[in-house]
Motif scaffolding. Structure first.
Motif, short mmCIF file in Angstrom:
data_model
loop_
_atom_site.label_atom_id
_atom_site.label_comp_id
_atom_site.label_asym_id
_atom_site.label_seq_id
_atom_site.Cartn_x
_atom_site.Cartn_y
_atom_site.Cartn_z
N VAL A 81 16.87 -1.33 -6.70
CA VAL A 81 15.96 -1.06 -7.82
C VAL A 81 14.52 -1.24 -7.34
CG1 VAL A 81 16.06 -3.44 -8.72
CG2 VAL A 81 15.45 -1.56 -10.25
N SER A 82 13.67 -0.37 -7.83
CA SER A 82 12.28 -0.41 -7.43
C SER A 82 11.41 -0.11 -8.63
CB SER A 82 12.03 0.62 -6.32
OG SER A 82 10.70 0.63 -5.93
N ALA A 83 10.23 -0.70 -8.64
CA ALA A 83 9.25 -0.41 -9.69
C ALA A 83 7.91 -0.16 -8.99
CB ALA A 83 9.15 -1.57 -10.67
N PRO A 84 7.79 1.01 -8.33
CA PRO A 84 6.57 1.29 -7.57
C PRO A 84 5.32 1.17 -8.42
CG PRO A 84 8.22 2.98 -7.18
CD PRO A 84 8.71 2.12 -8.32
N ASP A 85 4.44 0.31 -8.00
CA ASP A 85 3.17 0.09 -8.68
C ASP A 85 3.35 -0.34 -10.13
OD1 ASP A 85 1.87 0.93 -6.33
OD2 ASP A 85 1.97 3.01 -6.98
N GLY A 86 4.56 -0.71 -10.53
CA GLY A 86 4.83 -1.13 -11.89
C GLY A 86 4.74 0.00 -12.92
N LYS A 87 4.73 1.25 -12.46
CA LYS A 87 4.57 2.40 -13.37
C LYS A 87 5.88 2.83 -14.00
CE LYS A 87 0.54 4.15 -10.97
NZ LYS A 87 -0.01 5.20 -10.14
N VAL A 99 0.85 -1.18 0.00
CA VAL A 99 0.00 0.00 0.00
C VAL A 99 0.89 1.24 0.00
CG1 VAL A 99 -1.67 1.31 1.36
CG2 VAL A 99 -1.92 -1.16 1.11
N GLN A 100 2.00 1.15 0.71
CA GLN A 100 2.96 2.25 0.78
C GLN A 100 4.13 1.97 -0.15
OE1 GLN A 100 3.09 5.22 2.49
NE2 GLN A 100 4.98 5.57 1.40
N THR A 101 4.43 2.92 -1.03
CA THR A 101 5.59 2.81 -1.89
C THR A 101 6.30 4.15 -1.91
OG1 THR A 101 4.34 3.42 -3.87
CG2 THR A 101 4.50 1.06 -3.37
N ARG A 121 10.57 1.31 1.95
CA ARG A 121 9.35 1.79 1.29
C ARG A 121 8.88 3.13 1.86
NH1 ARG A 121 5.97 -3.71 0.36
NH2 ARG A 121 7.38 -4.53 -1.21
N ALA A 122 9.20 3.39 3.11
CA ALA A 122 8.82 4.67 3.71
C ALA A 122 9.65 5.81 3.14
CB ALA A 122 8.96 4.61 5.23
N LYS A 171 8.58 -5.53 -11.14
CA LYS A 171 7.23 -5.64 -11.69
C LYS A 171 7.24 -5.30 -13.16
CE LYS A 171 4.79 -4.58 -7.51
NZ LYS A 171 3.92 -3.65 -6.81
N GLY A 172 6.44 -6.02 -13.90
CA GLY A 172 6.37 -5.82 -15.34
C GLY A 172 7.18 -6.84 -16.10
#
Length: 181
Positions: A108-114, A16-18, A53-54, A136-137
């Motif tokens: 590396v991060s892909a918040p919400d896959g966006k 829920v938090q990214t 994530r915070a 993600k993706g």
């Protein structure tokens, strides 16, 4: 008692938090992580992914810096590392993915896959590299960062055909970027 794992579920694993949350959302997550988690003792183990994530805000005294997260990880692993090369954490084994999840999301991060963000929570004075971390993706990402903060050799490979990929620039608008497909 600081440890209240169920109060942290919005941070991990539910996502829920990214890092792309609103400023208010990030501040709430930073304070929650500070209040309910024991970073120095790694309780709960997923506290590290929660802190990543915070995000980090130097103006918020409850925010954890990337270096604090790494120092907490090192201390916890040193204290809890078993002979089988696994970190022991009470409650089972699946919770232990919080350690690797935190490191992966620092790199590396892909918040919400966006979009993909390279080294979103990595200390800029510490060199690192990674190869083929899955985000993600259905994407595999590789990159390097030097101790001077220079990011290089960024590679994104799609494991699906014909896919649009967005990468947030780790260079801050400086330097030359070459894209090849």
């Amino acid at each position: 008692e600081k440890s209240d794992f169920f109060s942290l579920y919005p941070l991990f694993p539910s996502e829920v938090q990214t890092l792309n949350a609103s400023d208010d959302g990030r501040r709430t997550a930073q304070v929650s992580s500070w209040l309910y988690a024991d970073l120095l003792n790694g309780r709960p183990v997923s506290v590290f992914a929660m802190a990543v994530r915070a995000g980090y805000d130097c103006d918020n005294p409850f925010s954890r810096s990337p270096q604090q997260i790494l120092d907490g990880l090192k201390g916890m692993l040193k204290k809890l590392f078993g002979r089988n090369q696994l970190a022991y954490a009470a409650g089972g084994g699946i919770e232990n993915v919080g350690v690797t999840k935190a490191l992966n999301e620092m790199l590396v991060s892909a918040p919400d896959g966006k979009y993909i963000e390279i080294f979103p929570m990595w200390p800029r004075n510490l060199s690192a590299s990674f190869e083929n971390l899955r985000v993600k993706g259905a994407l595999l990402v590789s990159a390097n960062i030097s101790a001077s903060g220079n990011v290089s050799d960024v590679s994104v490979t799609s494991t699906l055909l014909k896919q649009r990929v967005r990468v947030m620039s780790p260079w801050g608008g400086k330097g030359n970027v070459r894209v090849s497909c």
